[in-house]
Design an enzyme around this catalytic site. Structure first.
Site, PDB file in Angstrom:
ATOM      1  CG  ASN A 123      -3.913   5.428  -1.970  1.00 24.83           C
ATOM      2  OD1 ASN A 123      -5.144   5.042  -2.619  1.00 24.83           O
ATOM      3  ND2 ASN A 123      -2.948   6.372  -2.795  1.00 24.83           N
TER       4      ASN A 123
ATOM      5  CG  ASP B 249       2.594  13.810  -5.867  1.00 23.54           C
ATOM      6  OD1 ASP B 249       2.348  12.729  -4.975  1.00 23.54           O
ATOM      7  OD2 ASP B 249       3.174  13.087  -6.795  1.00 23.54           O
ATOM      8  CB  ILE B 250       7.524  14.951  -5.797  1.00 21.71           C
ATOM      9  CG1 ILE B 250       9.398  15.374  -6.270  1.00 21.71           C
ATOM     10  CG2 ILE B 250       7.451  13.447  -5.705  1.00 21.71           C
ATOM     11  CD1 ILE B 250      10.133  14.809  -6.011  1.00 21.71           C
TER      12      ILE B 250
ATOM     13  CD  GLU C  88       4.351   4.910  -3.831  1.00 23.18           C
ATOM     14  OE1 GLU C  88       4.583   5.509  -4.361  1.00 23.18           O
ATOM     15  OE2 GLU C  88       3.667   4.257  -5.320  1.00 23.18           O
ATOM     16  CB  VAL C  89       4.347   8.607   1.840  1.00 24.44           C
ATOM     17  CG1 VAL C  89       5.180   9.556   3.004  1.00 24.44           C
ATOM     18  CG2 VAL C  89       5.080   8.844   0.724  1.00 24.44           C
TER      19      VAL C  89
ATOM     20  CG  HIS D 144      -0.485  11.143   1.831  1.00 20.99           C
ATOM     21  ND1 HIS D 144       0.632   9.788   2.239  1.00 20.99           N
ATOM     22  CD2 HIS D 144      -0.162  10.567   0.442  1.00 20.99           C
ATOM     23  CE1 HIS D 144       0.494   9.450   1.546  1.00 20.99           C
ATOM     24  NE2 HIS D 144      -0.436   9.292   0.570  1.00 20.99           N
ATOM     25  CG  MET D 145      -7.131  14.385   0.964  1.00 21.35           C
ATOM     26  SD  MET D 145      -8.091  13.487   1.704  1.00 21.35           S
ATOM     27  CE  MET D 145      -9.191  13.412   2.637  1.00 21.35           C
ATOM     28  CG  HIS D 146      -3.429  11.522  -3.490  1.00 16.21           C
ATOM     29  ND1 HIS D 146      -1.684  11.733  -4.199  1.00 16.21           N
ATOM     30  CD2 HIS D 146      -3.236  10.905  -2.825  1.00 16.21           C
ATOM     31  CE1 HIS D 146      -1.367  10.742  -3.431  1.00 16.21           C
ATOM     32  NE2 HIS D 146      -2.171   9.512  -2.605  1.00 16.21           N
TER      33      HIS D 146
HETATM   34  P1  AMP Z   1       0.505   7.252  -1.905  1.00 14.81           P
HETATM   35  O1  AMP Z   1       0.939   6.285  -2.617  1.00 14.81           O
HETATM   36  O2  AMP Z   1      -1.266   7.328  -1.199  1.00 14.81           O
HETATM   37  O3  AMP Z   1       1.555   7.589  -0.238  1.00 14.81           O
HETATM   38  O4  AMP Z   1       1.429   8.285  -2.239  1.00 14.81           O
HETATM   39  C1  AMP Z   1       2.573   9.222  -2.004  1.00 14.81           C
HETATM   40  C2  AMP Z   1       1.941  10.688  -3.023  1.00 14.81           C
HETATM   41  O5  AMP Z   1       3.482  11.044  -2.088  1.00 14.81           O
HETATM   42  C3  AMP Z   1       2.839   9.693  -4.284  1.00 14.81           C
HETATM   43  O6  AMP Z   1       1.798  10.749  -5.438  1.00 14.81           O
HETATM   44  C4  AMP Z   1       4.480  10.740  -4.789  1.00 14.81           C
HETATM   45  O7  AMP Z   1       4.500  11.084  -5.303  1.00 14.81           O
HETATM   46  C5  AMP Z   1       4.816  11.134  -3.401  1.00 14.81           C
HETATM   47  N1  AMP Z   1       5.679  11.970  -3.071  1.00 14.81           N
HETATM   48  C6  AMP Z   1       6.703  11.262  -2.850  1.00 14.81           C
HETATM   49  N2  AMP Z   1       7.792  12.346  -2.576  1.00 14.81           N
HETATM   50  C7  AMP Z   1       7.602  13.244  -2.577  1.00 14.81           C
HETATM   51  C8  AMP Z   1       7.662  14.315  -2.350  1.00 14.81           C
HETATM   52  N3  AMP Z   1       9.117  14.762  -1.428  1.00 14.81           N
HETATM   53  N4  AMP Z   1       7.301  15.391  -2.620  1.00 14.81           N
HETATM   54  C9  AMP Z   1       5.613  16.530  -3.295  1.00 14.81           C
HETATM   55  N5  AMP Z   1       5.734  14.947  -3.049  1.00 14.81           N
HETATM   56  C10 AMP Z   1       5.731  12.774  -2.963  1.00 14.81           C
END
Ligand code: AMP
Length: 122
Positions: free
Chosen positions: A91, A33-34, A99-100, A104-106
């Site tokens: 999420n 994660d960034i 957000e994205v 995706h699985m954290h």
């Molecule tokens: P979510 O809130 O579950 O959608 O998490 C999105 C995650 O993506 C967040 O933890 C961000 O820090 C991460 N993220 C966004 N852009 C990037 C990127 N370019 N590379 C790696 N992680 C990212």
């Protein structure tokens, strides 16, 4: 809702923006994660175009779903996270602040993560 091919993870999958890669196979890409929330914070994404866990669980093939779950387990083992433990979290949608819009699985690890939800916090 239709899948947005311009989301940041779709761009990573197409190689248009870089990532700090942890693992890749036929079905899955994983990267750091960034903006890490814990000492280890890895994101695992399917290569297919699924906007959320809901979309993935409904539409992905059995091979994609099995491949994804196997990959998450392999990554945690390969990264040495099993002995001390880790948390996985996906999420999904507005109330979860996704957000994205690419599933995706954290994977959170590397310290005591505390309780997921405070017992009295309803
Ligand atoms: P979510 O809130 O579950 O959608 O998490 C999105 C995650 O993506 C967040 O933890 C961000 O820090 C991460 N993220 C966004 N852009 C990037 C990127 N370019 N590379 C790696 N992680 C990212």
């Amino acid at each position: 809702m239709t899948y947005d091919p311009n989301n940041v993870f779709a761009k990573i999958l197409r190689g248009e923006i870089p990532c700090n890669k942890v693992y890749e196979d036929e079905h899955v890409l994983a990267f750091h994660d960034i903006n890490p929330q814990t000492p280890v914070h890895i994101l695992v994404i399917p290569k297919g175009a699924y906007e959320s866990f809901d979309d993935f669980s409904a539409k992905a093939s059995d091979a994609e779903i099995a491949g994804f779950v196997r990959a998450v387990g392999k990554i945690t083992r390969d990264q040495g996270l099993v002995a001390d433990g880790y948390r996985i979290l996906a999420n999904t949608g507005r109330n979860a602040h996704q957000e994205v819009p690419h599933f995706h699985m954290h994977i959170f690890a590397g310290k005591d993560l505390g309780r997921m939800i405070k017992p009295a916090n309803k």
